[in-house]
Design a protein around this motif. Structure first.
Motif, PDB file in Angstrom:
ATOM      1  N   GLY A 106      10.216   0.638  10.559  1.00 51.60           N
ATOM      2  CA  GLY A 106       9.356  -0.053   9.603  1.00 51.60           C
ATOM      3  C   GLY A 106      10.051  -1.203   8.908  1.00 51.60           C
ATOM      4  O   GLY A 106       9.414  -2.155   8.479  1.00 51.60           O
ATOM      5  N   SER A 107      11.386  -1.115   8.768  1.00 47.15           N
ATOM      6  CA  SER A 107      12.124  -2.199   8.116  1.00 47.15           C
ATOM      7  C   SER A 107      12.832  -3.085   9.134  1.00 47.15           C
ATOM      8  O   SER A 107      13.313  -4.156   8.799  1.00 47.15           O
ATOM      9  N   GLN A 134       8.208   3.276   7.266  1.00 51.46           N
ATOM     10  CA  GLN A 134       9.268   3.247   6.250  1.00 51.46           C
ATOM     11  C   GLN A 134       9.185   4.472   5.350  1.00 51.46           C
ATOM     12  O   GLN A 134      10.202   5.077   5.014  1.00 51.46           O
ATOM     13  N   ARG A 146      -3.715  -2.913   0.317  1.00 46.50           N
ATOM     14  CA  ARG A 146      -3.888  -2.265   1.620  1.00 46.50           C
ATOM     15  C   ARG A 146      -5.024  -2.915   2.411  1.00 46.50           C
ATOM     16  O   ARG A 146      -4.937  -3.073   3.621  1.00 46.50           O
ATOM     17  N   ASP A 205      -0.367  -4.070  11.480  1.00 42.41           N
ATOM     18  CA  ASP A 205       1.078  -3.981  11.713  1.00 42.41           C
ATOM     19  C   ASP A 205       1.833  -3.734  10.412  1.00 42.41           C
ATOM     20  O   ASP A 205       2.781  -2.948  10.373  1.00 42.41           O
ATOM     21  N   GLN A 206       1.420  -4.413   9.344  1.00 45.25           N
ATOM     22  CA  GLN A 206       2.076  -4.224   8.050  1.00 45.25           C
ATOM     23  C   GLN A 206       1.854  -2.810   7.526  1.00 45.25           C
ATOM     24  O   GLN A 206       2.763  -2.191   6.973  1.00 45.25           O
ATOM     25  N   LEU A 207       0.649  -2.289   7.708  1.00 46.65           N
ATOM     26  CA  LEU A 207       0.352  -0.924   7.259  1.00 46.65           C
ATOM     27  C   LEU A 207       1.153   0.102   8.058  1.00 46.65           C
ATOM     28  O   LEU A 207       1.693   1.060   7.496  1.00 46.65           O
ATOM     29  N   ALA A 241       4.029  -0.428   9.555  1.00 43.04           N
ATOM     30  CA  ALA A 241       5.430  -0.565   9.153  1.00 43.04           C
ATOM     31  C   ALA A 241       5.681   0.146   7.827  1.00 43.04           C
ATOM     32  O   ALA A 241       6.696   0.836   7.665  1.00 43.04           O
ATOM     33  N   ALA A 242       4.767   0.013   6.893  1.00 37.83           N
ATOM     34  CA  ALA A 242       4.918   0.677   5.589  1.00 37.83           C
ATOM     35  C   ALA A 242       4.882   2.192   5.748  1.00 37.83           C
ATOM     36  O   ALA A 242       5.679   2.912   5.120  1.00 37.83           O
ATOM     37  N   SER A 268      -3.845  -6.229   3.912  1.00 34.22           N
ATOM     38  CA  SER A 268      -2.716  -6.170   4.842  1.00 34.22           C
ATOM     39  C   SER A 268      -3.188  -6.024   6.283  1.00 34.22           C
ATOM     40  O   SER A 268      -4.238  -5.444   6.560  1.00 34.22           O
ATOM     41  N   SER A 269      -2.364  -6.525   7.203  1.00 38.07           N
ATOM     42  CA  SER A 269      -2.674  -6.377   8.621  1.00 38.07           C
ATOM     43  C   SER A 269      -2.325  -4.960   9.070  1.00 38.07           C
ATOM     44  O   SER A 269      -1.588  -4.232   8.399  1.00 38.07           O
TER      45      SER A 269
END
Length: 119
Positions: free
Chosen positions: A68-69, A21, A7, A13-15, A17-18, A10-11
């Protein structure tokens, strides 16, 4: 420990998105990455943008739903606006998925406005 380090690395945006999801899965939504044409599906996510685009002289409200996906184009034909449909709003849509120009599209879906507060 490993997930905490992941975590931190991670960027944002990635957080986001997760998290999206996770929320979509908890609502029972089908991930956008798993959508295929001519199948009925329910997708839960956040509207990124909402645009009025006339098609052949008919008003058309188009929205981009992010779960998110991936993204899903949601199109309401014959509508200029729909109360509650605005960028940043969480929504669940259900309908027959089709593919247009290589992207999943849902025309005139059944929709449910979800809680504005994050789950």
């Amino acid at each position: 420990m490993r997930s905490a380090i992941a975590r931190l690395a991670s960027s944002r945006d990635q957080l986001d998105a997760a998290d999206e999801q996770r929320r979509s899965a908890s609502m029972g939504g089908t991930p956008c990455r798993d959508l295929s044409g001519r199948r009925r599906a329910t997708v839960c996510g956040t509207l990124r943008c909402v645009t009025l685009r006339p098609r052949a002289g008919v008003p058309t409200l188009e929205a981009e739903l992010f779960d998110g996906s991936g993204t899903l184009a949601v199109i309401w034909l014959g509508r200029r606006e729909i109360a509650g449909i605005s960028p940043g709003r969480r929504i669940a849509v259900t309908g027959l998925v089709s593919c247009s120009e290589g992207r999943p599209v849902l025309y005139n879906p059944r929709y449910e406005l979800l809680s504005v507060d994050p789950a």
